[in-house]
Design an enzyme around this catalytic site. Structure first.
Site, PDB file in Angstrom:
ATOM      1  CB  SER A 182      71.087 -22.259 107.607  1.00  0.00           C
ATOM      2  OG  SER A 182      70.669 -22.713 108.621  1.00  0.00           O
ATOM      3  CG  HIS A 234      72.286 -25.189 104.362  1.00  0.00           C
ATOM      4  ND1 HIS A 234      72.322 -26.358 105.031  1.00  0.00           N
ATOM      5  CD2 HIS A 234      71.391 -24.459 105.193  1.00  0.00           C
ATOM      6  CE1 HIS A 234      71.765 -26.550 106.184  1.00  0.00           C
ATOM      7  NE2 HIS A 234      71.326 -25.189 106.212  1.00  0.00           N
TER       8      HIS A 234
END
Length: 317
Positions: A182, A234
């Site tokens: 991610s 993230h």
């Protein structure tokens, strides 16, 4: 009596007319063949299959506790109570290179910053990331080539891992691990935003493109606030990719022609390759990147990362 100009006729004048200037054409933009992103895709799939083989749920638990044992056998998933994403155990992920602060700092296993990017907690986690990788990564590699996108992917993932491990150091549950691509994928999204900004003058429908991209980024970041999702990875990956985009994804301005495409003897007013603000973005982004990486590593090995992350929630798998 009028004089006749010697050796001067319209026919003779036309015979020695100057030749037309040579013509040249603007080179077409190169479209790269995408092979690195599909290779990363296959590596993630293969490593997940191997992690399920190594996990061997029936070998450690009762066969009835392993999910879909009668269909998958050795490759069956851990119970939902341990892993709700249909995947291996924490023990297996740790062995294969999951990100864990005690191992990175205490055992000097810095390679986990990168290996964790190729591990996934489960089928749901893997499919979500791989669809995003193909959707975003192939287009970027077609436009900018494997070298730039490879560097962008690795260093964005490293930025996500660095912020993630600082977050793990602040976790309530000890020995928490983090895995997934991610951070690198959010780095690609961040790079798309900075690429749009630094190459602003060559785009049509600028506002529409910017609005759409910001909406996509906002929706993806919002997913990070769900339970068991490491939003610090993230955010770290997105920030790293955003600044890397200013460094790696600069495009020449419209109308620039390389000297090798101009025929000899043909004078043409050549534009500079890049605009002044592109150079400013590049220098500032490079400074911020170097400072950010250095500060994060110093904080990890010498500092105390407590109370740095107001978005901290349930710790990641």
């Amino acid at each position: 009596m009028g004089k006749r100009p010697p050796y001067s006729t319209d026919i003779e004048a036309a015979r020695y007319a100057p030749p037309p200037p040579p013509s040249y054409h603007f080179p077409q933009s190169t479209q790269w063949f995408s092979w690195l992103v599909p290779l990363i895709f296959l590596a993630n799939i293969a490593l997940f299959v191997y992690s399920m083989y190594l996990n061997d749920c029936p070998g450690y638990l009762n066969e009835n506790d392993c999910l879909y044992y009668h269909y998958l056998g050795r490759f069956s998933f851990q119970p939902f109570t341990e892993n709700p994403l249909l995947g291996p155990s924490v023990r297996t992920l740790r062995v294969l290179g999951a990100l864990e602060k005690d191992l990175v700092v205490g055992e000097n296993e810095g390679w986990r910053f990168f290996t964790c990017m190729f591990l996934h907690a489960g089928v749901v986690h893997l499919l979500a990331n791989m669809f995003s990788l193909l959707f975003i990564g192939v287009r970027l590699e077609n436009e900018f080539g494997f070298l730039k996108i490879g560097l962008l992917y690795l260093f964005s993932g490293f930025g996500g891992s660095l912020l993630s491990i600082l977050h793990l150091g602040n976790g309530v549950v000890p020995n928490t691990i983090s895995v997934g691509a991610s951070g690198a994928l959010f780095g690609l999204l961040g790079a798309m935003l900075s690429e749009l900004l630094t190459n602003w003058t060559i785009y049509l429908n600028k506002c529409a493109a910017l609005t759409s991209l910001l909406l996509i980024i906002g929706l993806n970041l919002a997913v990070g606030f769900l339970p068991h999702v490491d939003n610090s990875a993230h955010i770290g990956g997105f920030l790293a990719g955003f600044f890397l985009g200013f460094v790696l994804l600069m495009r020449p301005q419209y109308g620039y022609v390389n000297r090798k495409y101009i025929p000899p003897g043909y004078n043409v007013k050549r534009k500079s390759k890049y605009k002044w603000y592109q150079y400013i973005f590049l220098v500032l982004a490079l400074i911020i990147l170097l400072f950010g990486y250095a500060y994060g590593l110093t904080l990890l090995y010498n500092g105390k990362p407590e109370n740095m992350f107001p978005w901290s929630q349930t710790n990641p798998i």
